[in-house]
Design an enzyme around this catalytic site. Structure first.
Site, PDB file in Angstrom:
ATOM      1  N   VAL A 154       0.865  -1.266  -0.153  1.00  0.00           N
ATOM      2  CA  VAL A 154      -0.161  -0.012  -0.029  1.00  0.00           C
ATOM      3  C   VAL A 154       0.714   1.244  -0.037  1.00  0.00           C
ATOM      4  CG1 VAL A 154      -1.765   1.318   1.227  1.00  0.00           C
ATOM      5  CG2 VAL A 154      -1.854  -1.142   1.037  1.00  0.00           C
ATOM      6  N   ARG A 168      11.810  -1.566   6.001  1.00  0.00           N
ATOM      7  CA  ARG A 168      12.901  -2.481   7.036  1.00  0.00           C
ATOM      8  C   ARG A 168      14.101  -2.631   6.552  1.00  0.00           C
ATOM      9  NH1 ARG A 168       8.318  -5.889   7.339  1.00  0.00           N
ATOM     10  NH2 ARG A 168       7.137  -5.594   9.175  1.00  0.00           N
ATOM     11  N   LYS A 210      -6.048  -1.499  10.884  1.00  0.00           N
ATOM     12  CA  LYS A 210      -7.274  -1.716  11.456  1.00  0.00           C
ATOM     13  C   LYS A 210      -6.878  -2.347  13.031  1.00  0.00           C
ATOM     14  CE  LYS A 210      -6.101  -5.206   8.165  1.00  0.00           C
ATOM     15  NZ  LYS A 210      -5.689  -5.128   6.921  1.00  0.00           N
ATOM     16  N   GLY A 259       0.345 -14.188  -2.810  1.00  0.00           N
ATOM     17  CA  GLY A 259       0.604 -12.996  -1.808  1.00  0.00           C
ATOM     18  C   GLY A 259      -0.714 -12.668  -1.092  1.00  0.00           C
ATOM     19  N   GLU A 306      -2.008 -12.763   4.617  1.00  0.00           N
ATOM     20  CA  GLU A 306      -1.049 -11.947   5.658  1.00  0.00           C
ATOM     21  C   GLU A 306       0.038 -12.749   6.112  1.00  0.00           C
ATOM     22  OE1 GLU A 306      -1.882  -8.644   6.844  1.00  0.00           O
ATOM     23  OE2 GLU A 306      -3.975  -8.547   5.931  1.00  0.00           O
ATOM     24  N   ASP A 363      -8.991 -10.486  11.282  1.00  0.00           N
ATOM     25  CA  ASP A 363      -8.557  -9.200  10.628  1.00  0.00           C
ATOM     26  C   ASP A 363     -10.347  -8.802  10.141  1.00  0.00           C
ATOM     27  OD1 ASP A 363      -7.377  -7.639   8.196  1.00  0.00           O
ATOM     28  OD2 ASP A 363      -9.069  -8.633   7.265  1.00  0.00           O
ATOM     29  N   LYS A 404     -12.028  -5.122  11.462  1.00  0.00           N
ATOM     30  CA  LYS A 404     -12.866  -4.114  10.760  1.00  0.00           C
ATOM     31  C   LYS A 404     -14.347  -4.177  11.465  1.00  0.00           C
ATOM     32  CE  LYS A 404     -10.121  -5.482   6.732  1.00  0.00           C
ATOM     33  NZ  LYS A 404      -9.745  -6.500   5.605  1.00  0.00           N
TER      34      LYS A 404
HETATM   35  N1  HSE Z   1      -5.853  -9.798   4.602  1.00  0.00           N
HETATM   36  C1  HSE Z   1      -6.877  -8.588   4.356  1.00  0.00           C
HETATM   37  C2  HSE Z   1      -7.803  -9.337   3.519  1.00  0.00           C
HETATM   38  C3  HSE Z   1      -6.309  -7.595   3.591  1.00  0.00           C
HETATM   39  O1  HSE Z   1      -7.697 -10.495   3.028  1.00  0.00           O
HETATM   40  O2  HSE Z   1      -8.925  -8.902   3.238  1.00  0.00           O
HETATM   41  C4  HSE Z   1      -6.998  -6.399   3.648  1.00  0.00           C
HETATM   42  O3  HSE Z   1      -7.314  -5.907   4.926  1.00  0.00           O
END
Ligand code: HSE
Length: 440
Positions: free
Chosen positions: A17, A48, A108, A190, A193, A204, A208
């Protein structure tokens, strides 16, 4: 001549991003200048490792491994926090506020855990903390909830908030592939996460959902107090059985409020969702959110919930809002994003597409060829022809579809057909909508 002021952006974290944000800020520099009256420039980014190959070109001197140095750099006006994680991101964000800098984030987990503290700190410092990219990537859900639907109360908000798990379920369902097989592909693409549990165990999506619950109801729900289930228990047999019941299994976040007692429940779990729901038909890496509002009824937003360009688009939308605030630009008056004379109406000849025609014609030799000739005179080629005779010397119904033509030619052809001997009634025309056509 007055020099155009510059607002310098520092990006913390130059991953997917971060790189997208850098790229779009630089590629569209003239556009930002036009709508904001300032040069909005990304000037530094933290990483990094300095010596890594990156797809987005960035001068070496713009890179540092020291995020705090960017936050404390007096030349940097705004911060994009895109490093993810909680503790370091929190320290950097609070320091940015203390330095009088607004922060735009996609984080988030951080907002879910420390949103209240961070919002209060931003308010005390008189700066903005903007987080459109934190929920559902490119879908503008935060703005819709906070601004567009502000007149509503929300008995129900639910939807798909994690693209990776939706991708896995969709492929298991459509191809009969196993969870492990698709997970392997998702890793290679990819999508997953670094901490896989975030995607696969519903965490995740829960981050949200907690943010949406706060925006809709002003309540911070603690993650450890709510039901959070992931997708690992779902088998292909479950997906088949759900289909037979007219449903699809989706990992959904559900936020309900009972207006009789103002109790709010938040949860994330796999559920059988009826196929009639748009959310059930939201597949692949897409996210979808259904909001039932007391005033508007149900509104559903679907789109890309992750990925470089969609998420960077949300980060930039926040940056633009922050700069509009700083510059005192009244968005409701300054509506246009482009100069008023930039776009022109498209001429009919450029508006292209395929068409459906229904004609009532004399059922006699040569009539069909006259119709085809008439269309050919306007360079219109037929794709399909079907005639239904009605007997007793009655006119037949002729249904035609065309190959691609344009509005100018079809209008002329319609006028000619109306005059053509043997065509009994004014022809009926419908456009065959194709969302991929350039002519639409
Ligand atoms: N890992 C998250 C998803 C990325 O698959 O939606 C976006 O938050």
């Amino acid at each position: 001549m007055n020099e155009i002021p510059t607002i310098r952006v520092g990006i913390l974290g130059f991953g997917t991003v971060g790189q997208g944000t850098w790229k779009h800020l630089h590629e569209n520099a003239n556009f930002w200048e036009k709508i904001l009256g300032v040069r909005l420039v990304a000037t530094r980014a933290s990483v990094r490792k300095l010596d890594k190959d990156r797809k987005v070109p960035i001068p070496t001197e713009a890179l540092t491994t020291d995020s705090l140095a960017i936050v404390n750099d007096p030349e940097i006006d705004l911060i994009c926090e895109l490093i993810g994680g909680v503790e370091e991101a929190k320290k950097l964000t609070l320091q940015a506020f203390a330095n009088g800098k607004s922060v735009v984030t996609a984080n988030k987990a951080l907002i879910c855990e420390h949103g209240n503290e961070l919002f209060e700190a931003a308010e005390r410092a008189g700066v903005q903390y903007a987080f459109e990219a934190s929920v559902a990537g490119g879908i503008p859900i935060i703005k819709v909830l906070r601004e567009s639907l502000v007149a509503n109360e929300f008995p129900l908000i639910y939807g798909i908030l994690n693209g990776t798990s939706n991708y896995i379920l969709t492929r298991m369902e459509t191809e009969g592939a196993s969870f492990q097989e698709v997970l392997k592909d998702a890793r290679e693409l990819g999508y997953v996460e670094a901490d896989e549990s975030l995607d696969l165990d519903g965490i995740d999506a829960a981050h949200k959902a907690v943010i949406l619950a706060y925006l809709a109801h002003g309540i911070w729900v603690d993650l450890k107090d709510i039901t959070v289930e992931g997708i690992s228990k779902i088998s292909n047999a479950d997906l088949d059985a759900a289909q037979k019941l007219g449903c699809k299994i989706k990992l959904i976040g559900v936020i309900r409020r009972n207006f009789e007692n103002d109790h709010v429940s938040v949860a994330v779990y796999p559920a059988l969702v009826p196929m009639a729901e748009i959310i059930a038909r939201t597949d692949g890496v897409f996210n979808g959110i259904s909001l039932t509002g007391s005033v508007v009824g149900t509104v559903v937003l679907t789109g890309r919930g992750a990925g470089q360009d969609p998420t960077a688009g949300s980060v930039i939308s926040d940056l633009v809002d922050v700069v509009k605030g700083i510059r005192g630009i009244n968005s409701s008056i300054k509506l246009l994003h482009v100069s008023p004379d930039q776009c022109k109406p498209a001429p009919a000849i450029e508006v292209t597409g395929c068409y459906y025609l229904r004609l009532s014609v004399d059922d006699r030799p040569g009539q069909l060829s006259k119709v085809a000739e008439c269309l050919a005179e306007h360079a219109i080629s037929l794709a399909t022809v079907s005639q239904t005779p009605h007997g007793n010397n009655s006119p037949a119904t002729l249904i035609l579809t065309t190959h691609e033509t344009n509005e100018h030619s079809i209008a002329q052809a319609m006028a000619s057909l109306e005059e053509l001997p043997g065509v009994e009634e004014p022809p009926v025309l419908f456009r065959m909508f194709d969302p991929d056509s350039n002519g639409e």
